[in-house]
Design an enzyme around this catalytic site. Structure first.
Site, PDB file in Angstrom:
ATOM      1  N   ASP A  32       3.084   1.568   9.321  1.00 39.50           N
ATOM      2  CA  ASP A  32       2.173   1.868  10.436  1.00 39.50           C
ATOM      3  C   ASP A  32       2.592   1.262  11.767  1.00 39.50           C
ATOM      4  OD1 ASP A  32       1.211  -0.859  10.463  1.00 39.50           O
ATOM      5  OD2 ASP A  32      -0.777  -0.111  11.016  1.00 39.50           O
ATOM      6  N   GLU A  33       3.833   0.786  11.848  1.00 38.88           N
ATOM      7  CA  GLU A  33       4.202   0.019  13.033  1.00 38.88           C
ATOM      8  C   GLU A  33       5.664   0.239  13.416  1.00 38.88           C
ATOM      9  OE1 GLU A  33       3.730  -4.142  12.109  1.00 38.88           O
ATOM     10  OE2 GLU A  33       4.765  -4.733  13.933  1.00 38.88           O
ATOM     11  N   ASP A  70       1.055   0.577  16.797  1.00 37.89           N
ATOM     12  CA  ASP A  70       0.503   0.108  15.528  1.00 37.89           C
ATOM     13  C   ASP A  70      -0.763   0.916  15.234  1.00 37.89           C
ATOM     14  OD1 ASP A  70       0.571  -2.815  13.781  1.00 37.89           O
ATOM     15  OD2 ASP A  70      -1.251  -1.611  13.743  1.00 37.89           O
TER      16      ASP A  70
HETATM   17  P1  TTP Z   1      -1.872  -3.830   9.816  1.00 37.70           P
HETATM   18  O1  TTP Z   1      -1.329  -3.035  10.947  1.00 37.70           O
HETATM   19  O2  TTP Z   1      -1.701  -5.299   9.851  1.00 37.70           O
HETATM   20  O3  TTP Z   1      -3.446  -3.563   9.675  1.00 37.70           O
HETATM   21  P2  TTP Z   1      -4.278  -2.246   9.872  1.00 37.70           P
HETATM   22  O4  TTP Z   1      -3.441  -1.119  10.384  1.00 37.70           O
HETATM   23  O5  TTP Z   1      -5.009  -1.951   8.602  1.00 37.70           O
HETATM   24  O6  TTP Z   1      -5.350  -2.668  10.958  1.00 37.70           O
HETATM   25  P3  TTP Z   1      -5.138  -2.960  12.514  1.00 37.70           P
HETATM   26  O7  TTP Z   1      -3.682  -2.752  12.803  1.00 37.70           O
HETATM   27  O8  TTP Z   1      -6.016  -1.989  13.212  1.00 37.70           O
HETATM   28  O9  TTP Z   1      -5.545  -4.355  12.716  1.00 37.70           O
HETATM   29  O10 TTP Z   1      -1.257  -3.324   8.470  1.00 37.70           O
HETATM   30  C1  TTP Z   1      -0.980  -1.956   8.219  1.00 37.70           C
HETATM   31  C2  TTP Z   1      -1.278  -1.604   6.777  1.00 37.70           C
HETATM   32  O11 TTP Z   1      -0.513  -2.438   5.902  1.00 37.70           O
HETATM   33  C3  TTP Z   1      -2.720  -1.811   6.401  1.00 37.70           C
HETATM   34  O12 TTP Z   1      -3.520  -0.661   6.680  1.00 37.70           O
HETATM   35  C4  TTP Z   1      -2.629  -2.137   4.939  1.00 37.70           C
HETATM   36  C5  TTP Z   1      -1.288  -2.784   4.758  1.00 37.70           C
HETATM   37  N1  TTP Z   1      -1.429  -4.256   4.620  1.00 37.70           N
HETATM   38  C6  TTP Z   1      -1.505  -4.807   3.337  1.00 37.70           C
HETATM   39  O13 TTP Z   1      -1.411  -4.091   2.341  1.00 37.70           O
HETATM   40  N2  TTP Z   1      -1.691  -6.160   3.221  1.00 37.70           N
HETATM   41  C7  TTP Z   1      -1.798  -7.002   4.300  1.00 37.70           C
HETATM   42  O14 TTP Z   1      -1.985  -8.216   4.149  1.00 37.70           O
HETATM   43  C8  TTP Z   1      -1.717  -6.424   5.618  1.00 37.70           C
HETATM   44  C9  TTP Z   1      -1.837  -7.296   6.825  1.00 37.70           C
HETATM   45  C10 TTP Z   1      -1.535  -5.051   5.715  1.00 37.70           C
HETATM   46 MG    MG Z   2      -2.142  -1.417  11.997  1.00 37.15          MG
END
Ligand code: TTP
Ligand code: MG
Length: 346
Positions: A104-105, A9
């Site tokens: 991103d995952e 992630d």
């Molecule tokens: P996440 O992996 O949940 O968040 P992140 O990568 O920004 O932070 P981290 O993993 O380090 O905690 O989500 C990935 C992307 O998806 C995030 O950069 C933006 C998008 N996203 C949204 O648009 N709305 C949301 O509610 C969430 C959770 C994520």
């Molecule tokens: Mg993330």
């Protein structure tokens, strides 16, 4: 059989890309999402902004109240998709069993991967390094024997985290977890659990199956298992493999047939090894050539029945070679590609 699962992630994904592309935003609270004067929400924010209590899905106006000097940015989806594409290509270098969850995952099943001595830890670390080198973005990885634990593990030491949970550590790892960090338990379920005095994995594990069933219905099978560190869900590949290829660039351009054949033999053995490992047979063989002047050509042959003998493939490549300018022009690269793949029935 014990599986080897990696969950990757990216860290503060959208915000990290903004900080990478605009150095003036680095080390600053950056919020990607709706304008604070609108009814929009925060998509994500940099770790600097998280210190102010800002998080995804919070209203942008609320985020502004918490940190008025934060930098608010509109999302640039094309940049995020572009980065995601490169990250995925790195994953596919290690296994075909990649389940892409979002930009991103992803989950990777590397149980049968021979690279990095077959070590999931080394693979995960190498992937993190390659993502950094290629994209200048940091990521977190969780390595374990199932998806549930791998996912929680990737979150465990974010950002730039790496957490390994061995099979013998699984139960204990889950025991200590807060119920809200369980994947699939949202705020509503969490509330219900708290009402039942369930706050941790250990609390959940002490609840009898019948009791769980009464309160959580269908969901209780999953809860019962994961509370014991068990999750049999497979990593569900998001795409089928379309081709297998290997190529070689020469230190000195070649022109002799024997040299070309020797290289094609090596490349054939390599692609066949991958196809055998992943149980594919191919119907199309393609020869790729790059001449001294960097111009590339390909020549292919397709057969009704699939190929599987190295000797047969090499014969075909030899014929394909005669359909190029090899011998007239020098060659700097040779490649062999297997496509029209079919899964071999065991
Ligand atoms: P996440 O992996 O949940 O968040 P992140 O990568 O920004 O932070 P981290 O993993 O380090 O905690 O989500 C990935 C992307 O998806 C995030 O950069 C933006 C998008 N996203 C949204 O648009 N709305 C949301 O509610 C969430 C959770 C994520
Ligand atoms: Mg993330």
């Amino acid at each position: 059989m014990i599986r080897k699962i990696i969950h990757i992630d990216m860290d503060a994904f959208y915000a990290s890309i903004e900080q990478r592309d605009f150095p003036e935003y680095r080390n600053k609270p950056v919020i990607v999402g709706g304008n604070p004067n609108s009814r929009g929400v925060v998509s994500t924010c940099s770790y600097e902004a998280r210190k102010y209590g800002i998080h995804s899905a919070m209203s942008s106006s609320n985020a502004y109240r918490l940190c008025p000097h934060a930098i608010f940015l509109e999302p640039r989806f094309s940049a995020y998709k572009e980065a995601s594409k490169h990250i995925r290509a790195i994953f596919y270098d290690y296994t075909d069993i990649v389940e892409v969850v979002s930009l991103d995952e992803a989950y990777l099943d590397v149980t049968n991967t021979k690279l990095c001595h077959g070590s999931a830890t080394l693979i995960a670390k190498e992937i993190k390094t390659r993502i950094w080198e290629k994209l200048k973005l940091s990521s977190s990885a969780g390595v374990s024997y199932n998806k549930f634990i791998a996912k929680i593990a990737s979150d465990y030491q974010k950002p730039n985290g790496f957490t390994l949970v061995l099979p013998e550590q699984g139960e204990n790892f889950v025991k200590k977890l807060k119920i809200r960090s369980f994947h699939g338990i949202g705020p509503a379920t969490e509330k219900k659990m708290n009402y039942l005095n369930i706050y941790t994995g250990d609390d959940l594990r002490k609840i009898k199956y019948e009791n769980l069933k009464n309160h959580f219905g269908k969901f209780s099978d999953y809860l019962y298992d994961v509370a014991r560190g068990i999750d049999l869900r497979l990593v569900n590949p998001s795409r089928e493999r379309k081709s297998i290829s290997k190529e070689m660039t020469f230190a000195n351009d070649i022109y002799k047939k024997e040299e070309a054949i020797e290289t094609l033999e090596k490349l054939t053995i390599q692609v066949l090894e991958i196809s055998k490992q992943q149980k594919f047979i191919a119907k199309t063989i393609t020869l790729k050539l790059k001449y001294t002047d960097f111009k590339s050509v390909t020549r292919s042959q397709t057969k009704k029945e699939a190929y599987h003998e190295a000797a047969e493939i090499i014969n075909i490549l030899e014929v394909l070679l005669t359909k190029t300018d090899f011998g007239i022009k020098k060659v700097r690269l040779l490649g062999v590609n297997l496509s029209k793949l079919e899964k071999l029935n065991e």
